[in-house]
Design an enzyme around this catalytic site. Structure first.
Site, PDB file in Angstrom:
ATOM      1  N   SER A  38       6.677   5.908  12.383  1.00 39.50           N
ATOM      2  CA  SER A  38       7.147   4.709  11.296  1.00 39.50           C
ATOM      3  C   SER A  38       7.524   5.293  10.032  1.00 39.50           C
ATOM      4  CB  SER A  38       5.957   3.615  11.173  1.00 39.50           C
ATOM      5  OG  SER A  38       4.865   4.406  10.892  1.00 39.50           O
ATOM      6  N   SER A  46       0.913  -1.236  -0.004  1.00 36.37           N
ATOM      7  CA  SER A  46      -0.103  -0.136  -0.211  1.00 36.37           C
ATOM      8  C   SER A  46       0.666   1.278  -0.011  1.00 36.37           C
ATOM      9  CB  SER A  46      -0.954   0.012   1.281  1.00 36.37           C
ATOM     10  OG  SER A  46      -0.176   0.098   2.370  1.00 36.37           O
ATOM     11  N   GLU A  77      -3.280   0.306  16.096  1.00 39.66           N
ATOM     12  CA  GLU A  77      -4.045   0.377  14.669  1.00 39.66           C
ATOM     13  C   GLU A  77      -5.158   1.308  14.408  1.00 39.66           C
ATOM     14  OE1 GLU A  77      -5.047  -3.723  13.829  1.00 39.66           O
ATOM     15  OE2 GLU A  77      -6.670  -3.779  15.718  1.00 39.66           O
TER      16      GLU A  77
END
Lengths: 330, 330
Positions: free
Chosen positions: B315, B89, B215
């Site tokens: 990240s 992605s 998440e």
């Protein structure tokens, strides 16, 4: 030799490398040792080796903390008790308020009434008393001197001060300590605190380095002064580089710049925006327009850097995010 | 114990701390030792001591470079000659193209046709061959396996691979080596490469650490899987965290997460934007929405951190600046 306005000669003390070392000692464990970032893309584009000294990651979001903290640390205890005053278009305001807060000294900050909202809020957030003036009709230096005289405050101007200059020199000193000898050192030029301090440090540590100042095209008093050999005053300039729109170089700063700086170049607002975009997209950093002055000259090949080891000081990151986005969308 | 779909059991190799060490050796001098930034403001707000591991400053703009490079480095020379393929992605796409380029291995990247333009351009910029698919109607894993079989390419999926997991673990290893023992380590959770690798490294180096995955609320397959004890599949979720909108955890990743991760929490898109704004305004950094997952949980007190020493992995920073600005303006 340029002379300051009548009555100010007595204060012309020229800082030397020893003063930069003393400033670094005072700043040890207080200022961040701002990191040096590199970019393969930037190196490929310029065919040079660029070392970006990231003062946008400094405490208070700009290099100004160095000079402000050093100047406050150098005051007598009597002066600290009475308080400090300054005038500033932005980052020095926050920096002095912050330095005052950390050292328990009350700070009054004279700010232009069109200063970025974020900088006013940050200055107040650090406990500074903000007093506004109009950049286009009032003389901030006069207001500052009057407040200093009336209330017995120590005036710590944003750049025209030997302890401020010495403090600003600690950034270039750290950069050269980190990456070694440089061929070129490029720094933003507003009133000349960062450039003069950088030149003192760089010429001592890396004697063959060329030191280059970069100012906004619309406010090229530095270039004019450098060529004419005296401090040239200009009307208040308009540029997105709000930290460098001064009307003249400092009187302490000019002789140092004249002696130690090799050249001064200018960049346009469009070139500043391109550099700002480069930092956001490729290096994932927010750098304010003024902070992009040196980088815009290197990345835009305004000053030739090919084949050289080049230090570039990114002076700060204090820009409203809404303004940052508006500039990048333009 | 969760089992992968029939026919894939043979490939379930579980990486251990030794594999993270080997990955770190391969990455030495190739990956950046991403810096750790701190913020007094963040610490004051959370009443914790936060250490942000800035993988937005990593090569390729995200931690993904670590796992991709390690996986390519682990291939046989015959496999390298034939080439590699992946589906992604976004950041893994760039990372694998980049790792392939650096190691002279041809990379084919299967990308969703709604992938951010910047990520497609960057992937091509690194020499990757991009092949598009539709996220809502096609199965990228199936396309990847078919290409691998038809052309003899080595399939290096974005997270479901032991060498990828081991490579991602090098970030947490560096963080703990830099700042010492942690009470909590918080990492984004998409397919589980970063979280599984982080858990392996962190539990070895800082045994009492609690490892927390974060998440997007809209794609909470991780929470569901963690509670149910098996890999739960969900429909393709929609969240601004485009790097974490997977339909299920990796089969290599899940057993590690089940054993070593202490909790999984979710954050909303609005909380991600608040964290993104905080990084831009206060820490002068561009962090992409996915990169903000861990930070949003800490800054938003979704997972309690008060009084703790907390590592937070940011990240990545690969976000179109126009999108970045649009999200912050919303």
């Amino acid at each position: 030799m340029s002379l300051p306005p009548s009555g100010r000669e007595e204060s012309l003390v020229r800082p030397h490398y020893d003063d930069v070392v003393r400033a670094a000692e005072r700043l040890e464990g207080v200022a961040h040792r701002a990191p040096v970032h590199t970019s393969r893309t930037a190196n490929e584009r310029t065919r040079a080796e660029l070392f970006f000294k990231c003062e946008n990651f400094q405490r208070g979001g700009a290099f100004k903390f160095r000079g402000a903290y050093n100047a406050v640390a150098a005051l007598s205890s009597e002066q600290r008790r009475r308080g400090i005053v300054t005038y500033s278009s932005g980052n020095h305001a926050q920096a002095l308020a912050y330095a005052g807060k950390l050292q328990g000294v009350e700070a009054t900050i004279i700010m232009p009434n069109d200063a970025p909202e974020m900088k006013v809020a940050a200055t107040r957030g650090y406990g500074g008393h903000v007093q506004f003036y109009d950049r286009y009709s009032e003389d901030r230096e006069e207001i500052g001197r009057r407040l200093a005289a009336d209330r017995g405050l120590a005036l710590i101007p944003p750049y025209d001060h030997p302890d401020v200059i010495a403090g600003q020199g600690t950034s270039a000193r750290e950069l050269i300590e980190s990456v070694g000898q440089l061929d070129i050192l490029i720094a933003p030029l507003g009133g000349g605190g960062l450039l003069a301090g950088s030149a003192i440090a760089a010429k001592h540590l890396s004697p063959s380095v060329k030191v280059i100042g970069v100012e906004p095209e619309a406010g090229n008093d530095g270039v004019q002064s450098f060529r004419k050999g005296e401090v040239v005053h200009i009307p208040p300039p308009k540029s997105i580089a709000d930290g460098a729109i001064v009307t003249h170089l400092g009187y302490h700063n000019f002789p140092i710049i004249q002696d130690l700086v090799d050249d001064i170049v200018t960049v346009s607002d469009a070139q500043l925006i391109e550099a700002m975009r480069f930092f956001a997209e490729r290096m994932k950093m927010v750098v304010e327009p003024t902070g992009c002055l040196g980088a815009a000259a290197a990345l835009g090949n305004i000053y030739p850097v090919e084949g050289k080891r080049v230090g570039v000081i990114l002076s700060g990151g204090n820009v409203d995010i809404a303004r940052f986005c508006a500039l990048l969308a333009a």
